[in-house]
Design a protein around this motif. Structure first.
Motif, short mmCIF file in Angstrom:
data_model
loop_
_atom_site.label_atom_id
_atom_site.label_comp_id
_atom_site.label_asym_id
_atom_site.label_seq_id
_atom_site.Cartn_x
_atom_site.Cartn_y
_atom_site.Cartn_z
N ALA A 228 -8.59 1.90 -3.79
CA ALA A 228 -8.05 2.78 -3.54
C ALA A 228 -9.02 3.22 -2.36
CB ALA A 228 -7.42 4.12 -4.49
N LYS A 229 -8.91 4.48 -1.35
CA LYS A 229 -9.70 4.40 -0.56
C LYS A 229 -9.06 6.44 -0.53
CE LYS A 229 -11.83 0.50 1.18
NZ LYS A 229 -12.47 0.40 2.31
N THR B 223 -6.13 12.77 0.18
CA THR B 223 -4.45 11.53 0.33
C THR B 223 -5.37 10.22 0.05
OG1 THR B 223 -3.38 12.77 2.74
CG2 THR B 223 -3.51 10.19 1.81
N TYR C 96 -10.85 9.49 11.57
CA TYR C 96 -10.36 8.34 10.69
C TYR C 96 -10.91 7.80 9.91
CZ TYR C 96 -6.40 7.13 7.54
OH TYR C 96 -5.89 6.11 7.01
N TYR D 280 -9.34 9.54 2.13
CA TYR D 280 -8.97 10.26 3.38
C TYR D 280 -8.76 12.07 3.46
CZ TYR D 280 -7.93 5.92 4.52
OH TYR D 280 -8.82 4.06 4.40
N ARG E 166 -3.97 0.75 -2.35
CA ARG E 166 -3.50 -0.87 -1.90
C ARG E 166 -3.74 -1.35 -3.50
NH1 ARG E 166 -7.53 -3.50 0.05
NH2 ARG E 166 -8.41 -1.82 -0.67
N SER F 173 -12.49 6.82 5.83
CA SER F 173 -12.01 6.34 4.23
C SER F 173 -13.65 6.79 3.38
CB SER F 173 -11.67 5.21 4.46
OG SER F 173 -13.00 4.43 4.27
N ASN G 124 -5.12 6.39 -0.28
CA ASN G 124 -4.71 4.86 0.29
C ASN G 124 -4.90 4.53 -1.09
OD1 ASN G 124 -4.68 2.01 1.31
ND2 ASN G 124 -2.97 2.92 2.80
N ALA H 159 0.62 -1.15 0.05
CA ALA H 159 0.03 -0.17 -0.18
C ALA H 159 0.77 1.52 0.25
CB ALA H 159 -0.23 0.29 1.50
N ILE H 160 0.48 2.45 -0.97
CA ILE H 160 0.63 3.17 -0.25
C ILE H 160 0.57 4.49 -0.14
CG2 ILE H 160 2.74 2.24 -2.35
CD1 ILE H 160 0.87 4.19 -4.67
N ASN H 161 0.49 5.66 0.12
CA ASN H 161 -0.14 7.18 0.44
C ASN H 161 0.25 7.89 -0.58
OD1 ASN H 161 -1.61 6.03 2.79
ND2 ASN H 161 -0.24 6.38 4.05
#
Length: 95
Positions: A48-49, A35, A62, A51, A39, A64, A37, A11-13
């Motif tokens: 993707a989600k 942002t 927090y 935030y 995966r 999504s 996230n 996963a990346i942000n």
């Protein structure tokens, strides 16, 4: 038996550029989404989600949000995944 390590998650942000940000509401509170996230799923597809922060300020929960089906966001996600793959492939070991 394979000697490949079992990788359970990738996963990346990614920061959403200002021009692509949007606002969504959850439980009566408006959030500006800043942002992603992203995966990599086991079958090779991306998920993707989004935030962000409450429009009214403060930290907020927090939470999504789904990513809208917009070509420019799909392009950002694909480009970010490709860039992350290049960065991972070029790693130089533990620092």
């Amino acid at each position: 038996m394979s000697s490949d390590p079992e990788v359970s998650a990738l996963a990346i942000n990614v920061s959403i550029p200002e021009a692509l940000r949007w606002t969504d509401t959850r439980r009566g509170e408006a959030f500006t989404l800043t942002t992603l996230n992203i995966r990599l799923l086991p079958d090779g597809r991306l998920a993707a989600k989004a935030y962000g922060r409450p429009v009214a300020g403060g930290r907020g929960a927090y939470v999504s949000f789904p990513v809208p089906d917009r070509p420019e966001l799909a392009s950002l996600i694909a480009d970010a995944a490709g860039r992350a793959g290049s960065l991972w492939a070029a790693h130089r070991g533990l620092g």
